[in-house]
Design a protein around this motif. Structure first.
Motif, PDB file in Angstrom:
ATOM      1  N   ARG A  39       0.820  -1.207   0.000  1.00 43.88           N
ATOM      2  CA  ARG A  39       0.000   0.000   0.000  1.00 43.88           C
ATOM      3  C   ARG A  39       0.862   1.268   0.000  1.00 43.88           C
ATOM      4  NH1 ARG A  39      -5.162   1.963   1.751  1.00 43.88           N
ATOM      5  NH2 ARG A  39      -4.898   3.960   2.796  1.00 43.88           N
ATOM      6  N   ASP A  40       1.933   1.278   0.807  1.00 45.45           N
ATOM      7  CA  ASP A  40       2.749   2.507   0.855  1.00 45.45           C
ATOM      8  C   ASP A  40       3.487   2.741  -0.464  1.00 45.45           C
ATOM      9  OD1 ASP A  40       4.440   0.350   1.309  1.00 45.45           O
ATOM     10  OD2 ASP A  40       5.818   1.498   2.562  1.00 45.45           O
ATOM     11  N   GLU A  41       3.827   1.656  -1.170  1.00 47.98           N
ATOM     12  CA  GLU A  41       4.457   1.825  -2.485  1.00 47.98           C
ATOM     13  C   GLU A  41       3.449   2.403  -3.493  1.00 47.98           C
ATOM     14  OE1 GLU A  41       7.788  -1.447  -3.323  1.00 47.98           O
ATOM     15  OE2 GLU A  41       5.918  -2.363  -2.658  1.00 47.98           O
ATOM     16  N   LEU A  42       2.219   1.898  -3.419  1.00 50.29           N
ATOM     17  CA  LEU A  42       1.189   2.425  -4.323  1.00 50.29           C
ATOM     18  C   LEU A  42       0.924   3.898  -4.042  1.00 50.29           C
ATOM     19  CD1 LEU A  42      -1.289  -0.597  -4.355  1.00 50.29           C
ATOM     20  CD2 LEU A  42       0.044   0.251  -6.303  1.00 50.29           C
ATOM     21  N   LEU A  43       0.880   4.265  -2.780  1.00 56.45           N
ATOM     22  CA  LEU A  43       0.629   5.673  -2.445  1.00 56.45           C
ATOM     23  C   LEU A  43       1.799   6.560  -2.885  1.00 56.45           C
ATOM     24  CD1 LEU A  43      -1.092   5.251   1.046  1.00 56.45           C
ATOM     25  CD2 LEU A  43      -2.163   5.999  -1.113  1.00 56.45           C
ATOM     26  N   ALA A  44       3.014   6.034  -2.765  1.00 58.07           N
ATOM     27  CA  ALA A  44       4.182   6.798  -3.243  1.00 58.07           C
ATOM     28  C   ALA A  44       4.113   6.967  -4.759  1.00 58.07           C
ATOM     29  CB  ALA A  44       5.472   6.092  -2.845  1.00 58.07           C
ATOM     30  N   PHE A  45       3.697   5.919  -5.458  1.00 54.61           N
ATOM     31  CA  PHE A  45       3.567   6.013  -6.915  1.00 54.61           C
ATOM     32  C   PHE A  45       2.496   7.039  -7.288  1.00 54.61           C
ATOM     33  CE2 PHE A  45       1.885   4.863 -11.062  1.00 54.61           C
ATOM     34  CZ  PHE A  45       3.036   4.668 -11.812  1.00 54.61           C
ATOM     35  N   GLU A  46       1.393   7.029  -6.532  1.00 59.70           N
ATOM     36  CA  GLU A  46       0.321   7.991  -6.819  1.00 59.70           C
ATOM     37  C   GLU A  46       0.822   9.430  -6.644  1.00 59.70           C
ATOM     38  OE1 GLU A  46      -3.073   8.012  -4.101  1.00 59.70           O
ATOM     39  OE2 GLU A  46      -4.400   8.241  -5.848  1.00 59.70           O
ATOM     40  N   ARG A  47       1.601   9.659  -5.589  1.00 58.05           N
ATOM     41  CA  ARG A  47       2.096  11.011  -5.287  1.00 58.05           C
ATOM     42  C   ARG A  47       3.189  11.435  -6.268  1.00 58.05           C
ATOM     43  NH1 ARG A  47       4.871  10.213  -0.315  1.00 58.05           N
ATOM     44  NH2 ARG A  47       6.659   9.773  -1.652  1.00 58.05           N
ATOM     45  N   ASP A  48       4.167  10.543  -6.509  1.00 59.00           N
ATOM     46  CA  ASP A  48       5.375  10.910  -7.258  1.00 59.00           C
ATOM     47  C   ASP A  48       5.281  10.606  -8.748  1.00 59.00           C
ATOM     48  OD1 ASP A  48       6.430  11.521  -4.754  1.00 59.00           O
ATOM     49  OD2 ASP A  48       7.394   9.546  -4.543  1.00 59.00           O
ATOM     50  N   GLY A  49       4.456   9.635  -9.109  1.00 60.41           N
ATOM     51  CA  GLY A  49       4.373   9.229 -10.510  1.00 60.41           C
ATOM     52  C   GLY A  49       5.444   8.241 -10.914  1.00 60.41           C
ATOM     53  N   TRP A  50       6.290   7.859  -9.966  1.00 60.12           N
ATOM     54  CA  TRP A  50       7.316   6.857 -10.286  1.00 60.12           C
ATOM     55  C   TRP A  50       7.757   6.141  -9.014  1.00 60.12           C
ATOM     56  CZ3 TRP A  50      12.904   6.817  -9.549  1.00 60.12           C
ATOM     57  CH2 TRP A  50      13.371   7.832  -8.699  1.00 60.12           C
ATOM     58  N   LEU A  51       8.442   5.015  -9.210  1.00 62.49           N
ATOM     59  CA  LEU A  51       8.853   4.163  -8.098  1.00 62.49           C
ATOM     60  C   LEU A  51      10.042   3.326  -8.555  1.00 62.49           C
ATOM     61  CD1 LEU A  51       7.539   3.395  -5.233  1.00 62.49           C
ATOM     62  CD2 LEU A  51       6.659   1.381  -6.417  1.00 62.49           C
ATOM     63  N   LEU A  52      11.016   3.165  -7.667  1.00 63.88           N
ATOM     64  CA  LEU A  52      12.190   2.327  -7.955  1.00 63.88           C
ATOM     65  C   LEU A  52      12.153   1.113  -7.039  1.00 63.88           C
ATOM     66  CD1 LEU A  52      15.072   1.794  -9.091  1.00 63.88           C
ATOM     67  CD2 LEU A  52      15.941   3.451  -7.448  1.00 63.88           C
ATOM     68  N   ARG A  53      12.209  -0.076  -7.626  1.00 63.36           N
ATOM     69  CA  ARG A  53      12.290  -1.326  -6.846  1.00 63.36           C
ATOM     70  C   ARG A  53      13.643  -1.969  -7.062  1.00 63.36           C
ATOM     71  NH1 ARG A  53       7.719  -5.581  -6.077  1.00 63.36           N
ATOM     72  NH2 ARG A  53       7.389  -4.700  -4.006  1.00 63.36           N
ATOM     73  N   ARG A  54      14.362  -2.202  -5.991  1.00 63.40           N
ATOM     74  CA  ARG A  54      15.719  -2.767  -6.089  1.00 63.40           C
ATOM     75  C   ARG A  54      15.663  -4.292  -6.257  1.00 63.40           C
ATOM     76  NH1 ARG A  54      18.864   1.691  -6.613  1.00 63.40           N
ATOM     77  NH2 ARG A  54      18.230   3.283  -5.153  1.00 63.40           N
ATOM     78  N   GLY A  55      16.590  -4.820  -7.047  1.00 62.20           N
ATOM     79  CA  GLY A  55      16.811  -6.256  -7.095  1.00 62.20           C
ATOM     80  C   GLY A  55      15.636  -7.095  -7.562  1.00 62.20           C
ATOM     81  N   VAL A  56      14.848  -6.577  -8.488  1.00 65.42           N
ATOM     82  CA  VAL A  56      13.712  -7.349  -9.002  1.00 65.42           C
ATOM     83  C   VAL A  56      14.224  -8.551  -9.801  1.00 65.42           C
ATOM     84  CG1 VAL A  56      11.724  -7.272 -10.555  1.00 65.42           C
ATOM     85  CG2 VAL A  56      12.188  -5.352  -8.990  1.00 65.42           C
ATOM     86  N   PHE A  57      15.254  -8.321 -10.583  1.00 62.08           N
ATOM     87  CA  PHE A  57      15.939  -9.427 -11.262  1.00 62.08           C
ATOM     88  C   PHE A  57      17.302  -9.615 -10.601  1.00 62.08           C
ATOM     89  CE2 PHE A  57      12.905  -7.956 -14.405  1.00 62.08           C
ATOM     90  CZ  PHE A  57      12.414  -9.145 -14.943  1.00 62.08           C
ATOM     91  N   SER A  58      17.778 -10.853 -10.615  1.00 64.98           N
ATOM     92  CA  SER A  58      19.097 -11.123 -10.030  1.00 64.98           C
ATOM     93  C   SER A  58      20.190 -10.581 -10.951  1.00 64.98           C
ATOM     94  CB  SER A  58      19.295 -12.627  -9.843  1.00 64.98           C
ATOM     95  OG  SER A  58      19.450 -13.250 -11.114  1.00 64.98           O
ATOM     96  N   ALA A  59      21.388 -10.467 -10.416  1.00 64.92           N
ATOM     97  CA  ALA A  59      22.519 -10.006 -11.222  1.00 64.92           C
ATOM     98  C   ALA A  59      22.741 -10.935 -12.414  1.00 64.92           C
ATOM     99  CB  ALA A  59      23.775  -9.931 -10.353  1.00 64.92           C
TER     100      ALA A  59
END
Lengths: 296, 296
Positions: A39-59
């Protein structure tokens, strides 16, 4: 859109720049929509229009994807766009077609699932590409809203579309990272100036139409400034289709490479271009939904 | 330099790029020289060729200096250099002359004292400037070693000279921060190509001579990469005269402004230019030592 309804997002055929309010939600399913984002990620996306997620794919996954890009960059065809001042390949389009590793990554629910959750619909690819900013020669991308082009040139009706970017190399302050004006997605900036036919042949190298005016950019950046998406291989950035973004040149001796997919809600299928011109070619903008069915 | 001694740092009149070893120390007084920098800071400077100190000037001091820059930028004379593609003022030279607030900041021992400690000598201004990278229009600076120019065009004999940069605005990934190749100061890169007379009239806008070749840049960045000097008003960066550095364009809607002073050891006074041409004008390179006596 019925012929009688006015276009809420007019651009190009306007006499002066305008800042118009967004008519569509940012979170189409609200902050409690089910999916991988909290929920907090969705609210940040709503406010900022963007979001960075670390390590979604492995190296290791990211390295394999980067290798595949280099293999494809050696194959010349119309889906490859070169730098404006050098022969190096700048972008590769229509990556989502077929069943190669890059297309599979774009259907992976670790990425496509974020889009489904925010857009609250099944999603289809509107476009996909690799932006491969070569060492030394990689030039900047001017400020723009993707949605402005997708609406005017491709006929997407509503702001129910977003991009996901998978970093395949480090994205640093030295190699032309994605820059965003946070919060700018809640305003539509009408841009002045009609593009000539076949605009995509030059705009993909260096954009001249659909570029917001400086006063609008300055006003939108006032207070919240400009942020840079810095990260490493396997990190994923998602950003709203109407977020103003840009990126600088790559001055470093190493290439910078990112994989983009544009996820459109299937309920937001493209119609006739709002700018009145001919649609862009299918490798730049899919004319009909190309479902991005996720992996289980 | 006696006429019979070979120049240890040849450049421009060379047939091919060369990587030559540095002949001079980095810490001329060693890691235990007295002064404001701690031993570990001196050792980091010796290793990296640069150092960032936070909060050397207060926010109020930095704001007053930034106001003075804007006042001076409105006064047109030959010490003001405009952008290559726009009328905006890019650089202001000869800032250290006189007794204004900027000149006083450059004599302040919080900055000049760092140079005295590293160079182990009294210091004189070789050059000073403001690099005022305007919003949207501020263009990049190519990779270069300052010492290469100061040696070839200005006649500085030895690598006993450094720059200090006071940030007067935020320096972010979006507005063209200083980029460095850490460790590159221990190698002199001979550059190919002789500059025409009056080279400074164009080089200060866009450098074409004294630019290292890409293979040398790539080799030097291999392993240690490229670092960006990110910080805010009042932070100070010092960097060795031979450190390879560059900076990107300013894509942001806000200007980026930094104050530079070049401190030369008084024992390293300029002689005849090693490139054989006429010396550059005094507002770009002081022909005789201009002592930078510190505040008490």
């Amino acid at each position: 859109m019925p012929a009688s309804a006015p276009d809420p997002y007019p651009s190009r055929r306007v006499a002066a720049p305008q800042l118009l309010p967004r008519q569509d939600p940012v979170l189409h399913g609200g902050p409690d929509a089910p999916g991988p984002l909290a929920r907090d990620e969705l609210l940040a996306f709503e406010r900022d229009g963007w979001l960075l997620r670390r390590g979604v794919f492995s190296a290791a996954e990211a390295a394999a994807l980067a290798d595949e890009v280099e293999r494809l960059a050696g194959i010349a065809d119309e889906t490859r766009i070169s730098e404006p001042d050098a022969p190096a390949v700048r972008s590769l389009f229509a990556i989502h077609r077929g069943d190669g590793p890059l297309a599979r990554a774009q259907r992976d629910r670790r990425v496509a699932g974020l889009a489904r959750q925010i857009l609250a619909d099944e999603v289809a690819f509107h476009q996909s590409r690799v932006n491969r900013k070569p060492a030394f020669d990689g030039r900047e991308f001017s400020w723009h809203s993707d949605f402005e082009t997708w609406h005017v040139e491709d006929g997407l009706p509503a702001m129910r579309v977003l991009s996901a970017m998978v970093m395949l190399t480090p994205n640093t302050a030295a190699n032309g990272p994605l820059l965003v004006i946070p919060g700018s997605h809640i305003v539509f900036v009408s841009c002045v100036g009609e593009a000539p036919p076949d605009h995509h042949r030059t705009s993909l190298r260096r954009q001249q139409y659909g570029v917001p005016d400086r006063a609008s950019l300055t006003a939108l950046a006032s207070g919240r400034g400009v942020e840079a998406a810095l990260g490493g291989p396997g990190d994923v950035v998602i950003f709203d289709g109407n977020l103003l973004h840009a990126s600088g040149g790559n001055l470093s001796p190493l290439p910078r490479c990112n994989l983009f997919a544009v996820y459109n809600a299937v309920g937001n299928a493209p119609g006739r271009p709002y700018g009145g011109g001919s649609p862009r070619p299918a490798h730049v903008a899919e004319p009909a939904p190309q479902p991005a069915a996720g992996s289980p």
